[in-house]
Design a protein around this motif. Sequence first.
Motif, mmCIF file in Angstrom:
data_model
loop_
_atom_site.group_PDB
_atom_site.id
_atom_site.type_symbol
_atom_site.label_atom_id
_atom_site.label_comp_id
_atom_site.label_asym_id
_atom_site.label_seq_id
_atom_site.Cartn_x
_atom_site.Cartn_y
_atom_site.Cartn_z
ATOM 1 N N TRP A 111 0.812 -1.211 0.000
ATOM 2 C CA TRP A 111 0.000 0.000 0.000
ATOM 3 C C TRP A 111 0.846 1.262 0.000
ATOM 4 O O TRP A 111 0.329 2.358 -0.264
ATOM 5 C CB TRP A 111 -0.938 -0.006 1.200
ATOM 6 C CG TRP A 111 -1.953 -1.105 1.127
ATOM 7 C CD1 TRP A 111 -1.993 -2.236 1.880
ATOM 8 C CD2 TRP A 111 -3.064 -1.191 0.231
ATOM 9 N NE1 TRP A 111 -3.059 -3.029 1.512
ATOM 10 C CE2 TRP A 111 -3.727 -2.404 0.508
ATOM 11 C CE3 TRP A 111 -3.556 -0.358 -0.782
ATOM 12 C CZ2 TRP A 111 -4.867 -2.804 -0.189
ATOM 13 C CZ3 TRP A 111 -4.694 -0.760 -1.480
ATOM 14 C CH2 TRP A 111 -5.328 -1.965 -1.178
ATOM 15 N N GLU A 117 -2.920 2.143 -5.715
ATOM 16 C CA GLU A 117 -4.328 2.471 -5.940
ATOM 17 C C GLU A 117 -4.731 2.153 -7.377
ATOM 18 O O GLU A 117 -5.819 1.629 -7.634
ATOM 19 C CB GLU A 117 -4.580 3.951 -5.630
ATOM 20 C CG GLU A 117 -4.353 4.342 -4.184
ATOM 21 C CD GLU A 117 -5.420 3.795 -3.245
ATOM 22 O OE1 GLU A 117 -6.536 3.500 -3.729
ATOM 23 O OE2 GLU A 117 -5.137 3.660 -2.045
ATOM 24 N N ARG A 184 -10.936 -0.825 0.217
ATOM 25 C CA ARG A 184 -10.366 0.259 1.016
ATOM 26 C C ARG A 184 -10.900 0.227 2.443
ATOM 27 O O ARG A 184 -10.153 0.473 3.400
ATOM 28 C CB ARG A 184 -10.640 1.610 0.358
ATOM 29 C CG ARG A 184 -9.754 1.889 -0.847
ATOM 30 C CD ARG A 184 -10.065 3.239 -1.462
ATOM 31 N NE ARG A 184 -9.885 4.322 -0.513
ATOM 32 C CZ ARG A 184 -8.725 4.942 -0.276
ATOM 33 N NH1 ARG A 184 -7.628 4.559 -0.920
ATOM 34 N NH2 ARG A 184 -8.653 5.942 0.578
#
Length: 357
Positions: A111, A117, A184
Motif C-alpha cells: 500500500w 491504488e 479500502r
Amino acid sequence: MAHYFVSFTQLRQQPTILVDSTGLGATLVLAHWRGAATPEPLRDDTSAGSVLRALHAPATPGLEAAAVSANHFDVDGFVGVWSLLHPEAALRHEALLRLTATLGDFRELDWNNPLSEQALKLVCWLNAKEKELFYPPFGAPAVRRREDEASADKFEWFLPAFGAILENPDLGRAEWEPEYNRMRAARAIMQSSATHYTRYPDIGLIVVHTPEPLPYYALFGPTAGFDIVLSCYSGQRYELEYKYTTWIDLESRPTLPRLPLDGLAARLNALETSARRWTFDPVTDTGPLLRLSGKGLNKAQRYADPDQRPIYASSISAEVAEQEVVAFFKQRYAAIRPKRYWSWAEIRETGVNAVAL
C-alpha cells in the motif's frame, strides 16, 4: 512481429506462445507454474513478469511466434497475454502491470507503493466485468464448458478493452468503484488497532487477528514474504491457508514446501469439542484451506473471499489454536531447508518424510 490471441484448443495449429499455462506443442512457455518450461532468464514470480522480461529480450527463441494462448483466464495470465499483444504500452506501464499481476495472483499489495491504488482499480475492474459478462473464477463447470475453451470468450472481450482503462482508470469507475471501496474499507480495518499480527519467519507463517473475515486483497495485503496465513476472527473462528506462492515456482525467494495438513487436522480434532470437524484440502490445491467443516465448499467458493463463505466457531481458544499450528510446522519443518523450484515429486516425498520424523 505483431501477436494475436488464439484459443487454447488451437494450440497446435500454428507456432504459439503459451502464457500462464503448460501444454505440449508450445513454441515458448512464459509461465510461473511449477515445472513449466519457461527459459531460465525469463523466470519471474508472475507469468506476466516473465512476459515483460521477454519483451526486454526480443531475441528470445520462440518469441517470433505470432499466436499467443492460455488455458484459463485470470488477472496474471490476462496481463501477460495483453502485454505480448501491446508490447510498447506494456513496457511503458511495466511497474503498474507487475503490481496488478501480483495482486491478482497472490492477493498481495504494497500500500506504500504510489501505484497501488491504480493496480487495485484495474484488478477490481477486471473482476467486476468478468462477473458481469461471464462467470466467476473456477465457474466454468457451472456453465457446462471447459475452462480452456470457455475462457477464450473472456480474452476476446477484455483484450481490446483493457488498454483504455489502463491509460485512464476513470473510464471504468462505474465498474471498479464498488469493489474498490469495499477493499479500502477492509484495508482500514487491517491497518487499525483492531488488527494485529504475529510473524514466524522461520516457518513462513503469519497469524492475523482481526474481528471479522475480510476480502483477500486486504487480508493478504501485508503478508508478502510469508506463505502460510492463519486468520483468527472473533468468536473463535479460524482458517489456515497455504498461499498460491507455494503452488508456483516463486523466483524472488526460496520457500519451504507444502506439507500435508492431515496431521494438524487430527491434532485439532482431538482438541475440538464442538460437533464440527477440521477438514483440509490436498497440497496440490491452488490454495489449500484447513477449516472447520460445514457444507462442503466447491473450488469457486474456496477461491472467493473469506467474507463470502461461512466460517464456524471452534471450541479451541485462539491462543491454543495458534500454539498448535506453530508447533506443527516447527516440528515438521525442523529438518527442511527452503529452496527454489521444488518439484511436486519432491514436495510429496518431503511431506512423507516429515511425517515419519
